[in-house]
Design a protein around this motif. Sequence first.
Motif, PDB file in Angstrom:
ATOM      1  N   ILE A 315       0.889  -1.134  -0.008  1.00 21.99           N
ATOM      2  CA  ILE A 315      -0.061  -0.078  -0.162  1.00 21.99           C
ATOM      3  C   ILE A 315       0.828   1.224  -0.076  1.00 21.99           C
ATOM      4  O   ILE A 315       0.767   2.053  -0.738  1.00 21.99           O
ATOM      5  N   MET A 316       1.942   1.267   0.847  1.00 17.95           N
ATOM      6  CA  MET A 316       2.626   2.384   1.155  1.00 17.95           C
ATOM      7  C   MET A 316       3.536   2.430  -0.261  1.00 17.95           C
ATOM      8  O   MET A 316       3.892   3.764  -0.736  1.00 17.95           O
ATOM      9  N   PHE A 317       3.942   1.434  -0.835  1.00 23.34           N
ATOM     10  CA  PHE A 317       4.781   1.475  -2.206  1.00 23.34           C
ATOM     11  C   PHE A 317       3.746   2.318  -3.298  1.00 23.34           C
ATOM     12  O   PHE A 317       4.285   3.005  -3.907  1.00 23.34           O
ATOM     13  N   ASP A 376      -4.115  18.727  -2.612  1.00 27.07           N
ATOM     14  CA  ASP A 376      -4.130  17.214  -3.077  1.00 27.07           C
ATOM     15  C   ASP A 376      -2.916  16.611  -2.315  1.00 27.07           C
ATOM     16  O   ASP A 376      -3.328  15.306  -1.975  1.00 27.07           O
ATOM     17  N   THR A 377      -2.001  17.323  -1.508  1.00 27.23           N
ATOM     18  CA  THR A 377      -1.249  16.354  -0.768  1.00 27.23           C
ATOM     19  C   THR A 377      -1.860  16.080   0.560  1.00 27.23           C
ATOM     20  O   THR A 377      -1.570  15.062   0.985  1.00 27.23           O
ATOM     21  N   VAL A 378      -2.478  16.720   1.109  1.00 29.08           N
ATOM     22  CA  VAL A 378      -3.335  16.710   2.179  1.00 29.08           C
ATOM     23  C   VAL A 378      -4.317  15.458   2.229  1.00 29.08           C
ATOM     24  O   VAL A 378      -4.385  14.605   2.981  1.00 29.08           O
ATOM     25  N   LYS A 379      -4.968  15.583   0.961  1.00 30.92           N
ATOM     26  CA  LYS A 379      -5.890  14.271   0.812  1.00 30.92           C
ATOM     27  C   LYS A 379      -5.164  12.885   0.417  1.00 30.92           C
ATOM     28  O   LYS A 379      -5.711  12.093   0.751  1.00 30.92           O
ATOM     29  N   TRP A 380      -4.095  12.932  -0.118  1.00 30.37           N
ATOM     30  CA  TRP A 380      -3.031  11.804  -0.365  1.00 30.37           C
ATOM     31  C   TRP A 380      -2.694  11.367   0.896  1.00 30.37           C
ATOM     32  O   TRP A 380      -2.808   9.987   1.329  1.00 30.37           O
ATOM     33  N   VAL A 381      -2.066  12.280   1.803  1.00 30.22           N
ATOM     34  CA  VAL A 381      -1.817  11.530   3.188  1.00 30.22           C
ATOM     35  C   VAL A 381      -2.933  11.207   4.033  1.00 30.22           C
ATOM     36  O   VAL A 381      -2.923  10.179   4.667  1.00 30.22           O
ATOM     37  N   ASN A 382      -4.061  11.967   3.745  1.00 29.06           N
ATOM     38  CA  ASN A 382      -5.459  11.456   4.623  1.00 29.06           C
ATOM     39  C   ASN A 382      -5.818  10.063   3.907  1.00 29.06           C
ATOM     40  O   ASN A 382      -6.269   9.274   4.692  1.00 29.06           O
ATOM     41  N   ASN A 383      -5.694  10.030   2.861  1.00 26.53           N
ATOM     42  CA  ASN A 383      -6.029   8.487   2.065  1.00 26.53           C
ATOM     43  C   ASN A 383      -5.112   7.487   2.628  1.00 26.53           C
ATOM     44  O   ASN A 383      -5.463   6.204   2.674  1.00 26.53           O
ATOM     45  N   LEU A 384      -3.908   7.773   2.635  1.00 31.52           N
ATOM     46  CA  LEU A 384      -2.834   6.543   3.062  1.00 31.52           C
ATOM     47  C   LEU A 384      -3.021   6.255   4.264  1.00 31.52           C
ATOM     48  O   LEU A 384      -2.980   5.093   4.467  1.00 31.52           O
ATOM     49  N   ARG A 385      -3.213   7.165   5.100  1.00 27.70           N
ATOM     50  CA  ARG A 385      -3.363   6.588   6.463  1.00 27.70           C
ATOM     51  C   ARG A 385      -4.673   5.955   6.701  1.00 27.70           C
ATOM     52  O   ARG A 385      -4.682   4.847   7.417  1.00 27.70           O
ATOM     53  N   LYS A 386      -5.727   6.190   6.080  1.00 21.03           N
ATOM     54  CA  LYS A 386      -7.116   5.205   6.214  1.00 21.03           C
ATOM     55  C   LYS A 386      -6.781   4.138   5.695  1.00 21.03           C
ATOM     56  O   LYS A 386      -7.017   2.991   6.210  1.00 21.03           O
ATOM     57  N   SER A 387      -5.909   3.945   4.666  1.00 22.21           N
ATOM     58  CA  SER A 387      -5.704   2.652   4.145  1.00 22.21           C
ATOM     59  C   SER A 387      -4.673   1.794   4.975  1.00 22.21           C
ATOM     60  O   SER A 387      -4.933   0.672   4.610  1.00 22.21           O
ATOM     61  N   LEU A 388      -4.094   2.270   5.893  1.00 17.32           N
ATOM     62  CA  LEU A 388      -3.281   1.558   6.538  1.00 17.32           C
ATOM     63  C   LEU A 388      -3.713   1.237   7.928  1.00 17.32           C
ATOM     64  O   LEU A 388      -3.282   0.294   8.717  1.00 17.32           O
ATOM     65  N   LEU A 389      -4.819   1.929   8.233  1.00 16.68           N
ATOM     66  CA  LEU A 389      -5.664   1.442   9.638  1.00 16.68           C
ATOM     67  C   LEU A 389      -5.853   0.009   9.944  1.00 16.68           C
ATOM     68  O   LEU A 389      -5.717  -0.344  11.051  1.00 16.68           O
ATOM     69  N   PRO A 390      -6.088  -0.938   8.956  1.00 14.45           N
ATOM     70  CA  PRO A 390      -6.199  -2.356   9.239  1.00 14.45           C
ATOM     71  C   PRO A 390      -4.811  -3.004   9.707  1.00 14.45           C
ATOM     72  O   PRO A 390      -4.853  -4.015  10.501  1.00 14.45           O
ATOM     73  N   TYR A 391      -3.595  -2.111   9.564  1.00 13.32           N
ATOM     74  CA  TYR A 391      -2.465  -2.590  10.053  1.00 13.32           C
ATOM     75  C   TYR A 391      -1.755  -2.161  11.072  1.00 13.32           C
ATOM     76  O   TYR A 391      -0.876  -2.604  11.769  1.00 13.32           O
ATOM     77  N   ALA A 392      -1.877  -0.652  11.246  1.00 15.53           N
ATOM     78  CA  ALA A 392      -1.551   0.150  12.264  1.00 15.53           C
ATOM     79  C   ALA A 392      -2.474   1.058  12.850  1.00 15.53           C
ATOM     80  O   ALA A 392      -3.016   1.722  11.823  1.00 15.53           O
ATOM     81  N   GLY A 393      -2.890   1.359  14.006  1.00 16.20           N
ATOM     82  CA  GLY A 393      -3.675   2.190  14.312  1.00 16.20           C
ATOM     83  C   GLY A 393      -3.283   3.153  15.239  1.00 16.20           C
ATOM     84  O   GLY A 393      -2.169   3.454  15.646  1.00 16.20           O
ATOM     85  N   PHE A 394      -4.201   3.654  16.159  1.00 19.52           N
ATOM     86  CA  PHE A 394      -4.085   4.585  17.096  1.00 19.52           C
ATOM     87  C   PHE A 394      -3.349   5.739  16.548  1.00 19.52           C
ATOM     88  O   PHE A 394      -2.747   5.919  15.392  1.00 19.52           O
ATOM     89  N   GLY A 395      -3.065   7.006  17.535  1.00 21.34           N
ATOM     90  CA  GLY A 395      -2.381   7.962  17.108  1.00 21.34           C
ATOM     91  C   GLY A 395      -1.590   8.481  18.175  1.00 21.34           C
ATOM     92  O   GLY A 395      -1.480   8.133  19.332  1.00 21.34           O
ATOM     93  N   TYR A 396      -0.585   9.489  17.716  1.00 28.42           N
ATOM     94  CA  TYR A 396       0.395   9.864  18.783  1.00 28.42           C
ATOM     95  C   TYR A 396       0.177  11.217  18.698  1.00 28.42           C
ATOM     96  O   TYR A 396       0.140  11.906  17.727  1.00 28.42           O
ATOM     97  N   LEU A 397      -0.130  11.620  20.083  1.00 30.27           N
ATOM     98  CA  LEU A 397      -0.354  13.187  20.192  1.00 30.27           C
ATOM     99  C   LEU A 397       0.543  14.244  19.646  1.00 30.27           C
ATOM    100  O   LEU A 397       0.097  15.304  19.117  1.00 30.27           O
ATOM    101  N   ASN A 398       1.878  14.066  19.765  1.00 28.80           N
ATOM    102  CA  ASN A 398       2.718  14.952  19.064  1.00 28.80           C
ATOM    103  C   ASN A 398       2.747  14.882  17.469  1.00 28.80           C
ATOM    104  O   ASN A 398       3.063  15.807  16.587  1.00 28.80           O
ATOM    105  N   TYR A 399       1.758  13.876  16.893  1.00 27.57           N
ATOM    106  CA  TYR A 399       1.731  13.769  15.394  1.00 27.57           C
ATOM    107  C   TYR A 399       0.040  14.121  15.341  1.00 27.57           C
ATOM    108  O   TYR A 399      -0.426  13.137  14.553  1.00 27.57           O
ATOM    109  N   CYS A 400      -0.407  14.804  15.914  1.00 29.41           N
ATOM    110  CA  CYS A 400      -1.859  15.385  15.922  1.00 29.41           C
ATOM    111  C   CYS A 400      -2.324  15.451  14.628  1.00 29.41           C
ATOM    112  O   CYS A 400      -1.575  15.903  13.670  1.00 29.41           O
TER     113      CYS A 400
END
Length: 440
Positions: A315-317, A376-400
């Motif tokens: 997915i990341m590649f 477009d870049t913000v949307k790209w990041v948001n979509n990538l994060r969403k796509s990774l949620l089945p494999y890595a979750g939670f959030g880190y407050l300093n990466y709000c």
Amino acid sequence: MTEGLTGLVITKADKSYDLVRRDKNLYFSYYPRVIVYPNNITDVINAVNWARNRGLNIRCRSGGHNYESFSVGNDVVVIDVSNLLDFEIDINKGYVRIGAGYSQEQLYSKIAKYGFAFVGGSCGSVGVTGITLGGGVGYLQREYGLVCDNLVEIQIVDAFGRVITANLYENQDLFAALRGAGSNNFGVVVALTFKVHHVDKVIVMTAQWPKKNRYEVIQAFQNVGEHLDNRYTLKISMTKDTIRLYGVGLRSTAKEMEKALNVLLKVSNKMNYTKKHITFKEYLQRNKDFMSTPKGFKITGLLAYNPLGKEPCQIMFDYLDNSPPIQPTIDIGFLLLGGKIAENEGLPSAYPHREAKVLIQIDAEWIIEYSMYANDTVKWVNNLRKSLLPYAGFGYLNYCDINIPNYLYNYFDNNVSWLEAVKEKYDPCNLFYYPQGINP
């Protein structure tokens, strides 16, 4: 309009207002009612009372690096603590007490003169207060823990204008909350005391591989991390074209570190391999600020508790191969956790993700000339994060990240209920409100 405020007070009528109303992330643009730069605790108390009496919310700012620009806002009172620069060091016991205004670069260089290291992050202009209140990761973490783990005392001005000291012996609830959940939630931090550590020399190890080796490098990195000595902290970072290693070793020879990283270093097609035994001061000088030019950015993170296999890597590649054409190039990093972070599970703290193995860092920054790609870049990041949620979750407050649903659970897990009780105690009227804050 500003009667009762003391320190340096900046309003929309001042020429400097447009320079100081924004944070480092130029993607956002807000207009605070007033920006106060206190010179002492009395100035902070006056600003808190002034805002409360007028029904205005307060945003606290130290380095101004909040990824969503939560340290500013429209029609709020910004209290910028960057002029609070008191400094005391106990070289016999290894403690430093500082004002809340220090950037990491300022503190690193100041205590390095005494032969000590602050357990902080890699970006020099990030505020010490900000990184501490959200937990705090960096290249000394596996040996000494998170930044907040090294906090031994903290002083705040709360919503009532009271000066409160918190540590393991007094106001323990507040102390635990400020270790990992303190960002603009409970008051204005004015002073902090840290445990600091003797660090003479470090080993810095770097290497690079071509695109075709990305998956193999990620797997080898995770394999090494399973049983790696706490003295070593590693990060790998990939773009659409390469994948790189950056590792730091404490109290180690290059030969020992090479042996510990053998599985990773023997991945084929390795290029630009370096190993340097340098003083900690040299190490700091080589890690200059990533915010050297004005930028907009969208940075987010996910915590992986389980190994990342073929599916999330692909997915990341795929996303990197189809990333927006911004400069600098988009980067995805993998910071190895564990070590002392996990071993410190029993410490009073609001940081819940002690057992996470890797922090995935999705880093999209763009210089002003590429602002046409910002949305477009913000949307790209948001979509990538969403796509990774089945494999890595939670959030880190300093990466709000404003797009994280159920953000309190993601940041604080099962600590939410007691954090809400602490909020009720010190800020029942939610004077320190912000969009992802803890509510009373």
